[in-house]
Design a protein around this motif. Structure first.
Motif, PDB file in Angstrom:
ATOM      1  N   ASN A  51      22.953   9.432  -0.745  1.00  0.00           N
ATOM      2  CA  ASN A  51      22.380  10.375  -1.705  1.00  0.00           C
ATOM      3  C   ASN A  51      21.072   9.852  -2.275  1.00  0.00           C
ATOM      4  O   ASN A  51      20.302  10.598  -2.871  1.00  0.00           O
ATOM      5  N   GLU A  52      20.840   8.543  -2.117  1.00  0.00           N
ATOM      6  CA  GLU A  52      19.597   7.932  -2.577  1.00  0.00           C
ATOM      7  C   GLU A  52      19.279   6.774  -1.656  1.00  0.00           C
ATOM      8  O   GLU A  52      20.171   6.038  -1.223  1.00  0.00           O
ATOM      9  N   TYR A  53      17.984   6.620  -1.368  1.00  0.00           N
ATOM     10  CA  TYR A  53      17.560   5.541  -0.487  1.00  0.00           C
ATOM     11  C   TYR A  53      16.149   5.144  -0.878  1.00  0.00           C
ATOM     12  O   TYR A  53      15.333   6.005  -1.220  1.00  0.00           O
ATOM     13  N   GLY A  54      15.856   3.841  -0.839  1.00  0.00           N
ATOM     14  CA  GLY A  54      14.539   3.377  -1.234  1.00  0.00           C
ATOM     15  C   GLY A  54      13.953   2.368  -0.271  1.00  0.00           C
ATOM     16  O   GLY A  54      14.678   1.666   0.434  1.00  0.00           O
ATOM     17  N   VAL A  55      12.621   2.320  -0.249  1.00  0.00           N
ATOM     18  CA  VAL A  55      11.885   1.393   0.598  1.00  0.00           C
ATOM     19  C   VAL A  55      10.760   0.787  -0.232  1.00  0.00           C
ATOM     20  O   VAL A  55      10.032   1.499  -0.926  1.00  0.00           O
ATOM     21  N   LEU A  56      10.633  -0.538  -0.172  1.00  0.00           N
ATOM     22  CA  LEU A  56       9.516  -1.238  -0.807  1.00  0.00           C
ATOM     23  C   LEU A  56       8.485  -1.513   0.272  1.00  0.00           C
ATOM     24  O   LEU A  56       8.822  -2.013   1.342  1.00  0.00           O
ATOM     25  N   TYR A  57       7.225  -1.169   0.006  1.00  0.00           N
ATOM     26  CA  TYR A  57       6.187  -1.451   0.995  1.00  0.00           C
ATOM     27  C   TYR A  57       4.947  -2.020   0.321  1.00  0.00           C
ATOM     28  O   TYR A  57       4.724  -1.850  -0.866  1.00  0.00           O
ATOM     29  N   GLU A  58       4.165  -2.721   1.143  1.00  0.00           N
ATOM     30  CA  GLU A  58       2.910  -3.298   0.688  1.00  0.00           C
ATOM     31  C   GLU A  58       1.771  -2.404   1.157  1.00  0.00           C
ATOM     32  O   GLU A  58       1.698  -2.048   2.331  1.00  0.00           O
ATOM     33  N   CYS A  59       0.916  -2.038   0.240  1.00  0.00           N
ATOM     34  CA  CYS A  59      -0.234  -1.205   0.565  1.00  0.00           C
ATOM     35  C   CYS A  59      -1.484  -2.089   0.503  1.00  0.00           C
ATOM     36  O   CYS A  59      -1.702  -2.783  -0.485  1.00  0.00           O
ATOM     37  N   GLN A  60      -2.293  -2.042   1.559  1.00  0.00           N
ATOM     38  CA  GLN A  60      -3.522  -2.823   1.605  1.00  0.00           C
ATOM     39  C   GLN A  60      -4.672  -1.936   2.039  1.00  0.00           C
ATOM     40  O   GLN A  60      -4.496  -1.030   2.844  1.00  0.00           O
ATOM     41  N   ALA A  61      -5.842  -2.223   1.512  1.00  0.00           N
ATOM     42  CA  ALA A  61      -7.052  -1.520   1.925  1.00  0.00           C
ATOM     43  C   ALA A  61      -8.248  -2.413   1.644  1.00  0.00           C
ATOM     44  O   ALA A  61      -8.236  -3.225   0.721  1.00  0.00           O
ATOM     45  N   GLN A  62      -9.263  -2.255   2.459  1.00  0.00           N
ATOM     46  CA  GLN A  62     -10.508  -2.986   2.241  1.00  0.00           C
ATOM     47  C   GLN A  62     -11.596  -1.967   1.981  1.00  0.00           C
ATOM     48  O   GLN A  62     -11.698  -0.968   2.684  1.00  0.00           O
ATOM     49  N   GLU A  63     -12.377  -2.226   0.954  1.00  0.00           N
ATOM     50  CA  GLU A  63     -13.474  -1.330   0.616  1.00  0.00           C
ATOM     51  C   GLU A  63     -14.773  -2.104   0.560  1.00  0.00           C
ATOM     52  O   GLU A  63     -14.791  -3.296   0.271  1.00  0.00           O
ATOM     53  N   ILE A  64     -15.849  -1.398   0.838  1.00  0.00           N
ATOM     54  CA  ILE A  64     -17.183  -1.983   0.763  1.00  0.00           C
ATOM     55  C   ILE A  64     -17.961  -1.203  -0.285  1.00  0.00           C
ATOM     56  O   ILE A  64     -18.090   0.020  -0.202  1.00  0.00           O
ATOM     57  N   SER A  65     -18.463  -1.913  -1.282  1.00  0.00           N
ATOM     58  CA  SER A  65     -19.208  -1.270  -2.369  1.00  0.00           C
ATOM     59  C   SER A  65     -20.590  -0.836  -1.885  1.00  0.00           C
ATOM     60  O   SER A  65     -21.011  -1.164  -0.767  1.00  0.00           O
ATOM     61  N   ASP A  66     -21.278  -0.098  -2.734  1.00  0.00           N
ATOM     62  CA  ASP A  66     -22.640   0.334  -2.415  1.00  0.00           C
ATOM     63  C   ASP A  66     -23.563  -0.854  -2.155  1.00  0.00           C
ATOM     64  O   ASP A  66     -24.548  -0.741  -1.440  1.00  0.00           O
ATOM     65  N   LYS A  67     -23.247  -1.985  -2.745  1.00  0.00           N
ATOM     66  CA  LYS A  67     -24.065  -3.196  -2.602  1.00  0.00           C
ATOM     67  C   LYS A  67     -23.621  -4.045  -1.416  1.00  0.00           C
ATOM     68  O   LYS A  67     -24.133  -5.138  -1.208  1.00  0.00           O
ATOM     69  N   GLY A  68     -22.645  -3.563  -0.648  1.00  0.00           N
ATOM     70  CA  GLY A  68     -22.182  -4.276   0.527  1.00  0.00           C
ATOM     71  C   GLY A  68     -21.111  -5.315   0.261  1.00  0.00           C
ATOM     72  O   GLY A  68     -20.715  -6.044   1.165  1.00  0.00           O
ATOM     73  N   LYS A  69     -20.634  -5.381  -0.962  1.00  0.00           N
ATOM     74  CA  LYS A  69     -19.596  -6.351  -1.317  1.00  0.00           C
ATOM     75  C   LYS A  69     -18.230  -5.825  -0.866  1.00  0.00           C
ATOM     76  O   LYS A  69     -17.865  -4.697  -1.159  1.00  0.00           O
ATOM     77  N   LYS A  70     -17.492  -6.671  -0.143  1.00  0.00           N
ATOM     78  CA  LYS A  70     -16.161  -6.294   0.326  1.00  0.00           C
ATOM     79  C   LYS A  70     -15.123  -6.652  -0.733  1.00  0.00           C
ATOM     80  O   LYS A  70     -15.203  -7.695  -1.367  1.00  0.00           O
ATOM     81  N   SER A  71     -14.166  -5.778  -0.909  1.00  0.00           N
ATOM     82  CA  SER A  71     -13.039  -6.069  -1.792  1.00  0.00           C
ATOM     83  C   SER A  71     -11.752  -5.706  -1.064  1.00  0.00           C
ATOM     84  O   SER A  71     -11.680  -4.702  -0.361  1.00  0.00           O
ATOM     85  N   HIS A  72     -10.772  -6.574  -1.210  1.00  0.00           N
ATOM     86  CA  HIS A  72      -9.478  -6.370  -0.570  1.00  0.00           C
ATOM     87  C   HIS A  72      -8.483  -5.998  -1.664  1.00  0.00           C
ATOM     88  O   HIS A  72      -8.254  -6.768  -2.584  1.00  0.00           O
ATOM     89  N   LEU A  73      -7.916  -4.811  -1.551  1.00  0.00           N
ATOM     90  CA  LEU A  73      -6.969  -4.321  -2.548  1.00  0.00           C
ATOM     91  C   LEU A  73      -5.561  -4.362  -1.963  1.00  0.00           C
ATOM     92  O   LEU A  73      -5.350  -4.000  -0.807  1.00  0.00           O
ATOM     93  N   LYS A  74      -4.611  -4.813  -2.770  1.00  0.00           N
ATOM     94  CA  LYS A  74      -3.229  -4.902  -2.304  1.00  0.00           C
ATOM     95  C   LYS A  74      -2.293  -4.586  -3.462  1.00  0.00           C
ATOM     96  O   LYS A  74      -2.539  -4.984  -4.593  1.00  0.00           O
TER      97      LYS A  74
END
Length: 119
Positions: A51-74
């Protein structure tokens, strides 16, 4: 398939929603995991049905700002699927996605509010 996303502001007042690549990755994962959970909730085999079920997951993304700086989000998210009964006796599926640091009472409120959609 409908669902609710609960996502508080991160420290410093920045929301993960302000990062488009992260937002897109999180919603893609949410949708994909909802279909996996649906398979478990609707399994005809009595041993595996739930009747209920859950999943834990890791979300990751990499973005590049207007100035070309990379940031890794998790971040880590739970997706919970739950069967709920409406006032007319029909069974509905509700999916809630939330960060792993979300308080349990906030998750309960999200499930309770979702019942209003079925009345």
């Amino acid at each position: 398939m409908d669902g609710v996303v609960v996502s508080p502001l991160e420290p410093g007042g920045h929301s993960p929603w302000s990062h488009m690549a992260y937002h897109s990755a999180m919603l893609r994962n949410f949708s994909h995991i909802c279909f996996r959970i649906r398979d478990v909730l609707n399994n005809e085999d009595n041993e595996l049905s739930a009747n209920e079920y859950g999943v834990l997951y890791e979300c990751q993304a990499q973005e590049i700002s207007d100035k070309g700086k990379k940031s890794h989000l998790k971040g880590y998210y739970w997706v919970i699927g739950r069967k709920v009964m409406s006032e007319d006796g029909r069974i509905h599926e509700v999916y809630v996605c939330y960060t792993d640091s979300t308080l349990p009472n906030i998750v309960d409120i999200a499930f309770q509010l979702s019942k209003l959609a079925f009345t």
